[in-house]
Motif scaffolding. Structure first.
Motif, PDB file in Angstrom:
ATOM      1  N   ARG A 230       0.834  -1.207   0.000  1.00 51.08           N
ATOM      2  CA  ARG A 230       0.000   0.000   0.000  1.00 51.08           C
ATOM      3  C   ARG A 230       0.871   1.261   0.000  1.00 51.08           C
ATOM      4  N   GLN A 231       1.930   1.238   0.812  1.00 55.64           N
ATOM      5  CA  GLN A 231       2.836   2.386   0.846  1.00 55.64           C
ATOM      6  C   GLN A 231       3.477   2.626  -0.517  1.00 55.64           C
ATOM      7  N   MET A 232       3.897   1.552  -1.172  1.00 54.52           N
ATOM      8  CA  MET A 232       4.563   1.681  -2.461  1.00 54.52           C
ATOM      9  C   MET A 232       3.622   2.233  -3.520  1.00 54.52           C
ATOM     10  N   CYS A 233       2.357   1.776  -3.519  1.00 50.97           N
ATOM     11  CA  CYS A 233       1.401   2.287  -4.496  1.00 50.97           C
ATOM     12  C   CYS A 233       1.072   3.753  -4.232  1.00 50.97           C
ATOM     13  N   GLU A 234       0.972   4.109  -2.966  1.00 50.39           N
ATOM     14  CA  GLU A 234       0.730   5.517  -2.636  1.00 50.39           C
ATOM     15  C   GLU A 234       1.897   6.387  -3.091  1.00 50.39           C
ATOM     16  N   ALA A 235       3.123   5.882  -2.954  1.00 52.56           N
ATOM     17  CA  ALA A 235       4.288   6.629  -3.415  1.00 52.56           C
ATOM     18  C   ALA A 235       4.265   6.813  -4.925  1.00 52.56           C
ATOM     19  N   CYS A 236       3.729   5.811  -5.645  1.00 52.32           N
ATOM     20  CA  CYS A 236       3.668   5.904  -7.107  1.00 52.32           C
ATOM     21  C   CYS A 236       2.680   6.950  -7.576  1.00 52.32           C
ATOM     22  N   ASP A 237       1.742   7.340  -6.704  1.00 50.62           N
ATOM     23  CA  ASP A 237       0.798   8.392  -7.066  1.00 50.62           C
ATOM     24  C   ASP A 237       1.365   9.787  -6.809  1.00 50.62           C
ATOM     25  N   GLY A 238       2.598   9.815  -6.255  1.00 50.96           N
ATOM     26  CA  GLY A 238       3.250  11.092  -6.012  1.00 50.96           C
ATOM     27  C   GLY A 238       4.182  11.443  -7.154  1.00 50.96           C
ATOM     28  N   PRO A 239       5.261  12.187  -6.870  1.00 46.03           N
ATOM     29  CA  PRO A 239       6.217  12.553  -7.917  1.00 46.03           C
ATOM     30  C   PRO A 239       6.811  11.308  -8.584  1.00 46.03           C
ATOM     31  N   PRO A 240       7.097  11.335  -9.890  1.00 43.92           N
ATOM     32  CA  PRO A 240       7.571  10.163 -10.605  1.00 43.92           C
ATOM     33  C   PRO A 240       8.811   9.515 -10.000  1.00 43.92           C
TER      34      PRO A 240
END
Length: 248
Positions: A230-240
């Motif tokens: 979940r953390q990794m997917c949330e990070a992917c929705d941030g800056p590239p």
């Protein structure tokens, strides 16, 4: 060590130059039964589309271990199937023989027997002339599994095969999946039902746009891995530049 049916080599897949699966390295053993899990937007369905060839890699590659495209059977999500087209159950199931008889080939007596056996195997005898647009979700999934049976593929890809179906249909379809596994076929299934994963799938590949973990289901399906995904997917929705990292 078992031979690999599939090897992902720094595989990146995506749309409009935006990665949905990024730098995936993994090896799927021949004859394995593997669940693909991860949060929404993790790239699970994208990975299957890459395996079918409908989505070319942006980078990296997939090695198929001697498989050809004719050795691959693919079940898309039901939402991707146009059920308004005037097809009968018999017509749709018979499409599983296209790779052998061609698009405009006619069914021989032996082919018609195989179609009838596939329809019976999924519990839909008597439905042959029913229009697919009149079927329930569970009945439609049975039809699609009958088509897969006729494809007789060595690699079977299933995208959410148990979505919106009743428990009896799920049990019947699981029996077919276990039959494929017992025959030495390689099966990959995108799943959201974690209890079904733990009960029926010995191997699990967890994605969060990149690999979280892959291996025996008991080791992969942990609370720690789900939290990390979940953390990794949330990070992917941030800056590239953050995509693929765990949050701090």
């Amino acid at each position: 060590m078992m031979d690999a049916a599939l090897s992902f080599e720094n595989l990146t897949l995506g749309y409009d130059r935006r990665p949905a699966v990024n730098g995936l390295d993994a090896r799927i053993a021949e004859g394995s039964l593997t669940a693909i899990v991860g949060p929404n937007g993790a790239g699970k369905s994208t990975l299957l589309k890459g395996l079918t060839g409908s989505l070319p890699p942006m980078a990296g590659a997939v090695a198929f271990g001697g498989l050809s495209r004719e050795d691959i059977a693919y079940l898309p999500q039901q939402s991707e199937i146009d059920r308004s087209f005037p097809l009968s159950v018999l017509d749709l199931v018979s499409m599983g023989l296209w790779h052998r008889i061609g698009l405009f080939g006619s069914l021989r007596a032996a082919d018609r027997r195989r179609v009838a056996e596939a329809i019976a195997a999924v519990g839909l005898e008597g439905f042959e002339r029913r229009a697919v647009g009149t079927l329930s979700g569970g009945q439609m999934q049975r039809v699609l599994f009958a088509r897969l049976l006729l494809q007789d593929a060595r690699l079977v890809l299933l995208d959410e095969p148990f979505a919106a179906i009743d428990t009896r249909t799920m049990a019947d379809l699981l029996a077919i999946i276990h039959r494929w596994h017992g025959e030495g076929r390689t099966v990959l299934a995108v799943l959201h039902d974690f209890e079904a994963v733990k009960a029926h799938f010995p191997e699990t590949l967890m994605l969060a746009r990149t690999l979280v973990d892959h291996g025996p289901t008991k080791r992969v399906m942990t609370a720690e891995n789900h939290f990390r995904a979940r953390q990794m997917c949330e990070a992917c929705d941030g800056p590239p530049h953050t995509c693929g990292r765990s949050a701090a």
